[in-house]
Scaffold this motif. Structure first.
Motif, short mmCIF file in Angstrom:
data_model
loop_
_atom_site.label_atom_id
_atom_site.label_comp_id
_atom_site.label_asym_id
_atom_site.label_seq_id
_atom_site.Cartn_x
_atom_site.Cartn_y
_atom_site.Cartn_z
N LEU A 324 36.51 -5.85 -28.75
CA LEU A 324 35.85 -5.88 -27.32
C LEU A 324 36.64 -5.15 -26.22
O LEU A 324 35.95 -4.96 -25.05
CB LEU A 324 35.02 -7.12 -26.84
CG LEU A 324 33.99 -7.78 -27.96
CD1 LEU A 324 33.86 -9.26 -27.23
CD2 LEU A 324 33.05 -6.78 -27.62
N ASN A 327 35.53 0.23 -25.20
CA ASN A 327 34.44 0.36 -24.34
C ASN A 327 33.23 0.89 -25.13
O ASN A 327 32.01 0.39 -24.95
CB ASN A 327 34.49 1.65 -23.31
CG ASN A 327 35.81 1.11 -22.50
OD1 ASN A 327 35.95 -0.14 -22.31
ND2 ASN A 327 36.16 1.98 -21.42
N GLY A 329 32.84 -0.38 -28.21
CA GLY A 329 32.58 -1.65 -29.07
C GLY A 329 32.78 -1.09 -30.51
O GLY A 329 33.61 -0.31 -30.91
N LEU A 358 26.97 -9.53 -20.74
CA LEU A 358 28.38 -9.21 -21.01
C LEU A 358 28.51 -8.33 -22.04
O LEU A 358 29.38 -7.63 -22.34
CB LEU A 358 29.04 -10.44 -21.40
CG LEU A 358 29.28 -11.54 -19.95
CD1 LEU A 358 29.69 -12.82 -20.43
CD2 LEU A 358 30.02 -10.78 -18.99
N ILE A 359 27.38 -8.36 -23.04
CA ILE A 359 27.42 -7.29 -24.12
C ILE A 359 26.16 -6.58 -24.53
O ILE A 359 25.14 -7.01 -23.84
CB ILE A 359 27.96 -7.94 -25.44
CG1 ILE A 359 26.66 -8.98 -25.86
CG2 ILE A 359 29.14 -8.57 -25.54
CD1 ILE A 359 26.82 -9.45 -27.40
N PRO A 368 31.00 -4.03 -25.21
CA PRO A 368 30.93 -4.90 -23.82
C PRO A 368 30.07 -3.94 -22.84
O PRO A 368 30.10 -2.81 -22.92
CB PRO A 368 32.36 -4.92 -23.48
CG PRO A 368 33.11 -3.79 -24.15
CD PRO A 368 32.17 -3.29 -25.63
N SER A 369 29.34 -4.72 -22.06
CA SER A 369 28.68 -3.96 -21.21
C SER A 369 29.50 -3.55 -19.96
O SER A 369 30.85 -3.91 -20.10
CB SER A 369 27.42 -4.82 -20.50
OG SER A 369 28.04 -6.04 -19.98
N GLY A 372 30.88 -6.68 -18.82
CA GLY A 372 31.80 -7.29 -19.78
C GLY A 372 33.12 -6.74 -19.86
O GLY A 372 33.89 -7.28 -19.87
N GLN A 373 33.07 -5.35 -19.59
CA GLN A 373 34.15 -4.65 -19.33
C GLN A 373 35.12 -5.16 -18.08
O GLN A 373 36.31 -5.53 -18.12
CB GLN A 373 34.28 -3.41 -19.16
CG GLN A 373 34.00 -2.55 -20.51
CD GLN A 373 33.44 -1.21 -20.22
OE1 GLN A 373 33.87 -0.51 -19.29
NE2 GLN A 373 32.38 -0.53 -21.03
N LEU A 376 36.22 -9.30 -18.90
CA LEU A 376 36.42 -9.25 -20.23
C LEU A 376 36.82 -10.84 -20.77
O LEU A 376 36.55 -11.39 -21.64
CB LEU A 376 37.51 -8.40 -20.66
CG LEU A 376 37.90 -8.19 -22.42
CD1 LEU A 376 36.56 -7.98 -23.24
CD2 LEU A 376 39.01 -7.24 -22.28
N LEU A 379 34.12 -13.12 -21.28
CA LEU A 379 33.41 -12.62 -22.52
C LEU A 379 34.04 -13.19 -23.50
O LEU A 379 33.35 -13.81 -24.44
CB LEU A 379 33.39 -11.22 -22.38
CG LEU A 379 32.88 -10.33 -23.95
CD1 LEU A 379 31.42 -10.98 -24.13
CD2 LEU A 379 32.73 -9.05 -23.60
#
Length: 387
Positions: A324, A327, A329, A358-359, A368-369, A372-373, A376, A379
């Protein structure tokens, strides 16, 4: 079997930087180069039965300051490794270098010698070009030495990385962006941009710690750096990594895709997949940390301080902690391929992360959205202690 990499740890530096929590030790008198080369070769020999004929796709000399090794020693090591283990024809071979040690090692001649020894990718620890920030970080090089080192690296390597740090003591947004603009003037194929954090057991973590920019300024620095690099044509492919097209670091990509890596040298960590009764098991290894102890143990063919099999309930977190960071994925199938577990086992956790924004999932991938990034750690917490 997953792809296999080789990590070679060199534990000495001219001095210990106050922010560094890696296994590095200031040189006292002289580096025992010949003894350490012999120890690394013996260490590799003990590991060959575990990897058999699997080819090494990437090699990374990290530290510490591996550029304190003479080019001749690097060449001897690579020759010895190739004689004992299979290398892929296009193996990526990276050496970390400190601009402050390059001129002592011979200046431009050192770069030519490392290239002739078999290194085909260089990673320069610049961190900053500003005298105030370099002094605050305890770096031994100046901004001019960094510029000369980059110029020489570009003459001899078509593939090189520059490490930069931001949110440094006394740094403002303009200073952070100036560092990035200075680096971009050299058109490096790869840039790593890290936010400085105060790690436990470092000089910076001791009281009183240095005053760092607040969270809002650090976030503005991150956003500004990302925008500058995107405008310059760099892909932000991992949390702290930016690359020109086709110049992603293959060694680090193997970590983030939960590939295997053999780690040799003082304090080196490794991850290897082995088959037990037809089932894949992931084994973690740790070498002796103190250089003197490592030298003695490696000579006796006992370089391992610790070895253990990762429990199945910890694999989802270990996998996600790496994958994760990317970026873009990972493919759905990669989880089962690397962990030997069905993705359905963590469906509840994936659904919760998706519901929290978050994803994102789709087209056979999990990534990760943007949120989410940014968050992290939050997440990853969702995958701790999976059953």
């Amino acid at each position: 079997m997953p792809p296999l990499s080789l990590y070679v740890h060199f534990p000495w530096c001219v001095k210990k930087c106050p922010y560094c929590d890696f296994n590095s030790h200031a040189v006292v008198n002289a580096i025992p180069e010949d003894a350490y080369v012999a120890a690394l070769i013996a260490d590799l020999e003990t590991a060959v039965p575990l990897v058999g004929e699997r080819p090494i796709n990437t090699v990374f000399f990290g530290g510490g300051t591996p550029s304190l090794l003479s080019p001749g020693a690097v060449g001897r090591l690579l020759d010895a490794f190739r004689a004992r283990i299979t290398f892929a024809d296009d193996a990526e071979i990276t050496l970390e270098a400190n601009p402050g040690t390059v001129e002592t090692a011979g200046g431009e001649q050192a770069f030519a010698a490392w290239r002739a020894a078999g290194v085909n990718r260089l990673s320069l620890g610049v961190q900053s070009f500003a005298p105030t920030q370099l002094a605050a970080l305890g770096r031994i090089h100046s901004g001019d030495e960094a510029r000369r080192a980059i110029d020489n690296a570009a003459r001899h390597f078509d593939n090189f990385n520059l490490d930069l740090m931001y949110a440094l003591p006394g740094q403002d947004l303009a200073g952070a962006l100036h560092d990035v603009d200075t680096a971009l003037a050299f058109a490096p194929p790869h840039l790593s941009c890290y936010q400085l954090t105060l790690e436990p057991h470092t000089a910076f973590a001791a009281a009183p710690p240095p005053q760092l920019p607040d969270d809002d300024i650090a976030a503005a620095m991150q956003e500004g750096i990302e925008a500058r690099l995107a405008a310059a044509g760099y892909t932000h492919y991992e949390t702290s990594a930016f690359a020109q097209p086709g110049r992603q670091c293959r060694h680090n990509l193997n970590y983030w895709q939960f590939g295997d890596y053999l780690g040799i040298g003082a304090g080196a960590h490794g991850k290897l997949t082995v088959n037990e009764d037809g089932q894949p098991q992931i084994v973690r290894q740790v070498r002796w940390r103190q250089p003197a102890r490592y030298l003695a143990e490696a000579a006796q063919r006992t370089p391992l301080a610790e070895e253990f099999t990762v429990p199945a309930n910890e694999l989802p977190f270990e996998f996600m902690m790496n994958a994760l960071r990317l970026n873009q994925g990972f493919a759905d199938s990669l989880f089962s391929e690397r962990c030997g577990l069905p993705l359905a086992l963590i469906e509840e956790r994936l659904a919760a992360a998706e519901a929290a924004g978050l994803i994102v999932r789709g087209d056979g991938r999990i990534a990760p959205s943007a949120r989410g990034q940014r968050f992290l750690n939050r997440l990853l917490e969702g995958f701790l202690d999976a059953e």
